[in-house]
Scaffold this active site. Structure first.
Site, PDB file in Angstrom:
ATOM      1  CB  ILE A 156       1.528  22.326 -49.611  1.00  0.00           C
ATOM      2  CG1 ILE A 156       2.273  22.781 -48.444  1.00  0.00           C
ATOM      3  CG2 ILE A 156       1.402  23.321 -50.568  1.00  0.00           C
ATOM      4  CD1 ILE A 156       3.829  23.446 -48.616  1.00  0.00           C
ATOM      5  CE  LYS A 157      -6.725  19.659 -53.493  1.00  0.00           C
ATOM      6  NZ  LYS A 157      -6.687  18.318 -53.588  1.00  0.00           N
ATOM      7  CB  ALA A 158       1.595  22.055 -54.314  1.00  0.00           C
TER       8      ALA A 158
END
Length: 310
Positions: A156-158
């Site tokens: 997840i590119k959080a």
């Protein structure tokens, strides 16, 4: 860029001057970092009078997947988001390399359990090289472990995940290195802050697999395509030990912001000849030619900002 040139940003589909680009300070995004984002690079081609944004289809697929995995509702299609980002870029009307960021976040006034009130924003900035890629950089193995799929999934590119990268990067700089290299929970090499890793050893190129606590990097996929289809180099995805890096012939990093960066020292040990190696140089050149629009077979990876309309 002129300091007095007005800058514009995107807020929920609107294009606004910088002074009007406000952010809700009581939102879950502000209080808990509940946001996902994609960073894009736009490359200026002087001859064609165009900025080409690299691999937008893949970036927007990952953005919407990231939002889905942490329950941030995204009521916009990838095409709608892309159209808005390009409109913001055109409004700024720059003629040099740029960085674009498109984020989706939880707005409103709620707690971290909220699953409603999502918003999105676009930022466009001038952007040159992150590092001097002509000589290579020094890296240190971080004492901070890489985040894992069972706690903070790196897939997840959080925004919140980048605390891990920040800790590793600042530690590396305190020790005199340019960047860090993380090890995963199993002690195997994972990636660097904001970039994935490739190693050349005994004529074979190795990169950690997607299960090695890495972000599923779009630049990594690009480099793998180059190596297999264009450069005809043997490439495998496999675990890498820390000490393998010490005796590697070449090591390089790859990422949207980083581009292709040779690593010539790790933990103070010289890698190979202590300068960017031949495979790294070939990948760098092909990457540069591709993102600038000089490789026709990869033209489908490029999205023009202006499209001939200036």
């Amino acid at each position: 860029m002129s300091d007095d040139k007005e800058r514009f940003y995107g807020i929920d589909g609107r294009i606004v001057p910088a002074a009007e680009a406000t952010f809700p300070i009581h939102s879950p995004a502000a209080k808990y970092g509940l946001s996902v984002f994609e960073g894009f690079r736009g490359y200026w081609n002087e001859e064609r009078g165009e900025i080409f944004v690299f691999r937008t289809v893949e970036h927007y697929r990952r953005l919407l997947e990231s939002a889905r995995m942490i329950w941030i509702p995204a009521q916009w299609s990838a095409d709608e988001l892309l159209a808005h980002m390009l409109a913001v870029a055109r409004k700024n009307d720059w003629r040099f390399d740029i960085q674009l960021r498109h984020g989706i976040y939880l707005g409103g006034d709620a707690e971290f359990g909220s699953v409603t009130n999502s918003s999105h924003f676009v930022i466009v900035n001038p952007r040159g090289r992150a590092f001097d890629t002509s000589k290579g950089i020094a890296a240190g193995i971080s004492t901070w472990g890489r985040i894992h799929d069972t706690d903070l999934p790196p897939r997840i590119k959080a925004g919140a995940n980048y605390l891990n990268s920040r800790l590793g990067l600042l530690e590396a700089r305190r020790h005199g290195y340019d960047t860090a290299i993380f090890l995963g929970r199993d002690g195997k090499v994972s990636e660097a802050p904001t970039a994935c890793l490739f190693m050349v050893r005994h004529g074979r190129i190795v990169t950690p697999p997607a299960t090695a606590s890495i972000l599923e990097s779009i630049t990594r996929q690009t480099v793998m395509t180059f190596l297999r289809d264009d450069l005809q180099e043997p490439l495998i995805e496999a675990p890498i030990d820390r000490t393998e890096l010490y005796v590697a012939d070449e090591v390089f990093l790859a990422g949207t912001a980083a581009e292709i960066i040779p690593v010539v020292k790790i933990d103070g040990l010289t890698i190979g000849a202590g300068e960017p190696g031949p495979i790294t140089r070939r990948v760098q050149k092909l990457y540069e030619d591709t993102v600038r629009g000089r490789v026709p077979k990869y033209a489908h990876w490029l999205t023009p900002v202006y499209g001939g309309a200036r």
